[in-house]
Motif scaffolding. Structure first.
Motif, PDB file in Angstrom:
ATOM      1  N   THR A 265       0.873  -1.175   0.000  1.00  0.00           N
ATOM      2  CA  THR A 265       0.000   0.000   0.000  1.00  0.00           C
ATOM      3  C   THR A 265       0.906   1.221   0.000  1.00  0.00           C
ATOM      4  O   THR A 265       1.896   1.266   0.726  1.00  0.00           O
ATOM      5  N   ALA A 266       0.578   2.203  -0.827  1.00  0.00           N
ATOM      6  CA  ALA A 266       1.391   3.413  -0.885  1.00  0.00           C
ATOM      7  C   ALA A 266       0.496   4.606  -1.192  1.00  0.00           C
ATOM      8  O   ALA A 266      -0.607   4.464  -1.725  1.00  0.00           O
ATOM      9  N   MET A 267       1.013   5.789  -0.859  1.00  0.00           N
ATOM     10  CA  MET A 267       0.275   7.034  -1.080  1.00  0.00           C
ATOM     11  C   MET A 267       1.174   8.012  -1.822  1.00  0.00           C
ATOM     12  O   MET A 267       2.373   8.130  -1.529  1.00  0.00           O
ATOM     13  N   GLY A 268       0.607   8.715  -2.810  1.00  0.00           N
ATOM     14  CA  GLY A 268       1.362   9.702  -3.567  1.00  0.00           C
ATOM     15  C   GLY A 268       0.483  10.892  -3.912  1.00  0.00           C
ATOM     16  O   GLY A 268      -0.704  10.921  -3.600  1.00  0.00           O
ATOM     17  N   GLN A 269       1.086  11.875  -4.582  1.00  0.00           N
ATOM     18  CA  GLN A 269       0.329  13.067  -4.984  1.00  0.00           C
ATOM     19  C   GLN A 269       0.835  13.613  -6.299  1.00  0.00           C
ATOM     20  O   GLN A 269       2.041  13.639  -6.554  1.00  0.00           O
ATOM     21  N   ARG A 270      -0.115  14.046  -7.148  1.00  0.00           N
ATOM     22  CA  ARG A 270       0.228  14.704  -8.401  1.00  0.00           C
ATOM     23  C   ARG A 270       0.390  16.203  -8.164  1.00  0.00           C
ATOM     24  O   ARG A 270      -0.006  16.724  -7.120  1.00  0.00           O
ATOM     25  N   ALA A 271       0.922  16.890  -9.152  1.00  0.00           N
ATOM     26  CA  ALA A 271       1.129  18.333  -9.035  1.00  0.00           C
ATOM     27  C   ALA A 271      -0.188  19.102  -8.935  1.00  0.00           C
ATOM     28  O   ALA A 271      -0.229  20.202  -8.377  1.00  0.00           O
ATOM     29  N   ASP A 272      -1.276  18.511  -9.458  1.00  0.00           N
ATOM     30  CA  ASP A 272      -2.568  19.196  -9.371  1.00  0.00           C
ATOM     31  C   ASP A 272      -3.258  18.967  -8.027  1.00  0.00           C
ATOM     32  O   ASP A 272      -4.370  19.436  -7.798  1.00  0.00           O
ATOM     33  N   GLY A 273      -2.578  18.241  -7.137  1.00  0.00           N
ATOM     34  CA  GLY A 273      -3.112  18.020  -5.792  1.00  0.00           C
ATOM     35  C   GLY A 273      -3.794  16.688  -5.589  1.00  0.00           C
ATOM     36  O   GLY A 273      -3.981  16.251  -4.448  1.00  0.00           O
ATOM     37  N   ALA A 274      -4.205  16.028  -6.653  1.00  0.00           N
ATOM     38  CA  ALA A 274      -4.896  14.746  -6.526  1.00  0.00           C
ATOM     39  C   ALA A 274      -4.008  13.723  -5.822  1.00  0.00           C
ATOM     40  O   ALA A 274      -2.807  13.633  -6.101  1.00  0.00           O
ATOM     41  N   LEU A 275      -4.607  12.973  -4.911  1.00  0.00           N
ATOM     42  CA  LEU A 275      -3.874  11.934  -4.182  1.00  0.00           C
ATOM     43  C   LEU A 275      -3.978  10.616  -4.930  1.00  0.00           C
ATOM     44  O   LEU A 275      -5.004  10.308  -5.548  1.00  0.00           O
ATOM     45  N   ILE A 276      -2.912   9.846  -4.855  1.00  0.00           N
ATOM     46  CA  ILE A 276      -2.854   8.533  -5.508  1.00  0.00           C
ATOM     47  C   ILE A 276      -2.609   7.474  -4.438  1.00  0.00           C
ATOM     48  O   ILE A 276      -1.628   7.545  -3.702  1.00  0.00           O
ATOM     49  N   PHE A 277      -3.498   6.512  -4.349  1.00  0.00           N
ATOM     50  CA  PHE A 277      -3.290   5.376  -3.454  1.00  0.00           C
ATOM     51  C   PHE A 277      -3.118   4.124  -4.309  1.00  0.00           C
ATOM     52  O   PHE A 277      -3.961   3.827  -5.165  1.00  0.00           O
ATOM     53  N   VAL A 278      -2.018   3.417  -4.093  1.00  0.00           N
ATOM     54  CA  VAL A 278      -1.759   2.173  -4.818  1.00  0.00           C
ATOM     55  C   VAL A 278      -1.896   1.017  -3.825  1.00  0.00           C
ATOM     56  O   VAL A 278      -1.276   1.023  -2.761  1.00  0.00           O
TER      57      VAL A 278
END
Length: 373
Positions: A265-278
């Motif tokens: 499980t991991a968490m990230g973020q794009r430059a537009d602010g949207a969060l990414i959970f894998v």
């Protein structure tokens, strides 16, 4: 010539052995040959694994995978006890280094979800040996850190989602887990929810690797002190490592540095602010064996992440959407009881998340005490 002196053909027929016995003996011969063939292959493979220099990466891959499970001790049979200790020490130091670079990423001041996009988007993701999901949360300000509602026990993410009215949830930080039978109530490090320090298990440590969000929805990940977190306005956070992307750059060079294969499980973020959970499933041959951290990093980069960090994985890995568990947790008992989860709300202001650890001494919490719920 006297016919009596000629060889005479016996008129007595030899009895044929029953067909059943012949088939039975043939079956056992086949089984024996297959067994011997497999044994020889095993000996050859074992000799290659332990003796061949070319097998070093394979040995480390197996050892690293075992290190991420409750059978960590078995890694010593692959690389030796001393090398096991060195391997764990090397990863600890490497993970610490990966959290030290100053993060300079910025996001749009007021992330706005386009009208044609939902708050949460979910898609399946597959790769070599793994399967899982990517969840995009288009408004990072809609995420809160959920915690259990009963003293002495963690809570399943699906239960947190249903109880709080969240629309989605992903497992968060790690916890003390003696013999992999912990009650899920004693987090490792820090827990911050809604801008308040809910739990401080640092002991004498001055800093810790955290994964979280500030009041503007910007993702914060790396090595920080409590004072730094306060000045940064961190609103939601847990302790975990390593950070795998910083300033748009992957920190893991290749699969050999990926710390074995496991559910992730991991968490990230794009430059537009949207969060990414894998969320990657694992330990399930025929469906998904699991992924290493390099795999997760590459998925994040493909999704446009400018920052990303690892969260608790293994049997804790779970993704819940609309009160349904989407992935396949690797634990034979299904979902685990956990101390934290990142929850997504349509209206986070309505979330009732109280501090269940208030007034408790972290050093006196029994992580192995049997749950009462």
């Amino acid at each position: 010539m006297n016919s009596s002196s000629l060889p005479q053909r016996s008129t007595v027929r030899k009895k044929k052995k029953p067909a059943r016995k012949r088939k039975k003996r043939g079956f056992f011969r086949t089984v024996f040959r297959v067994f011997m063939f497999c044994l020889i292959l095993l000996i050859i493979a074992g000799g290659w694994l332990y003796l061949a220099p070319s097998a070093q990466n394979t040995r480390y891959l197996i050892a690293d995978t075992l290190i991420t499970t409750q059978h960590r001790y078995m890694a010593k049979y692959i690389i030796g006890e001393d090398e096991l200790k060195n391997r764990v020490s090397e990863y600890t130091e490497r993970f610490q280094e990966m959290g030290n670079e100053v993060d300079t990423h910025v996001i749009e001041p007021e992330p706005v979800v386009p009208e044609d996009k939902p708050l949460v988007e979910i898609e399946k993701v597959t790769g070599s040996g793994y399967a899982g999901y990517v969840m995009i949360v288009n408004d990072p300000k809609k995420v809160r850190l959920g915690v259990p509602d009963k003293v002495g026990s963690g809570e399943k993410v699906s239960s947190m989602v249903a109880r709080t009215g969240a629309i989605a949830g992903v497992n968060g930080g790690g916890f003390a887990d003696p013999n992999w039978k912990g009650n899920g109530f004693k987090p490792i490090g820090l827990v911050v929810s809604q801008g308040k320090l809910y739990y401080n298990g640092l002991g004498g440590k001055k800093s810790t690797q955290i994964v979280g969000l500030d009041k503007e929805g910007k993702m914060i990940a790396g090595n920080y002190t409590l004072d730094e977190l306060s000045k940064m306005g961190v609103q939601e956070a847990v302790t975990f490592q390593p950070r795998i992307i910083v300033n748009g750059k992957g920190q893991i060079k290749n699969a050999a540095e990926g710390w074995g294969i496991a559910p992730r499980t991991a968490m990230g973020q794009r430059a537009d602010g949207a969060l990414i959970f894998v969320v990657i499933d694992g330990r399930q041959p025929g469906y998904s064996i699991g992924a290493n951290l390099y795999d997760v990093q590459q998925i994040m980069l493909k999704q446009g992440a400018v920052i990303a960090a690892n969260l608790d994985g293994g049997s804790s890995t779970v993704l819940v959407k609309d009160n349904e568990i989407l992935n396949k947790p690797s634990s034979q008992y299904g979902e685990r009881y956990l101390p934290t989860a990142f929850l997504v709300f349509e209206d986070p202001g309505q979330a009732d998340i109280r501090n269940i650890w208030e007034g408790l001494d972290p050093s006196k919490i029994d992580a192995g005490k049997k749950r009462t719920q």
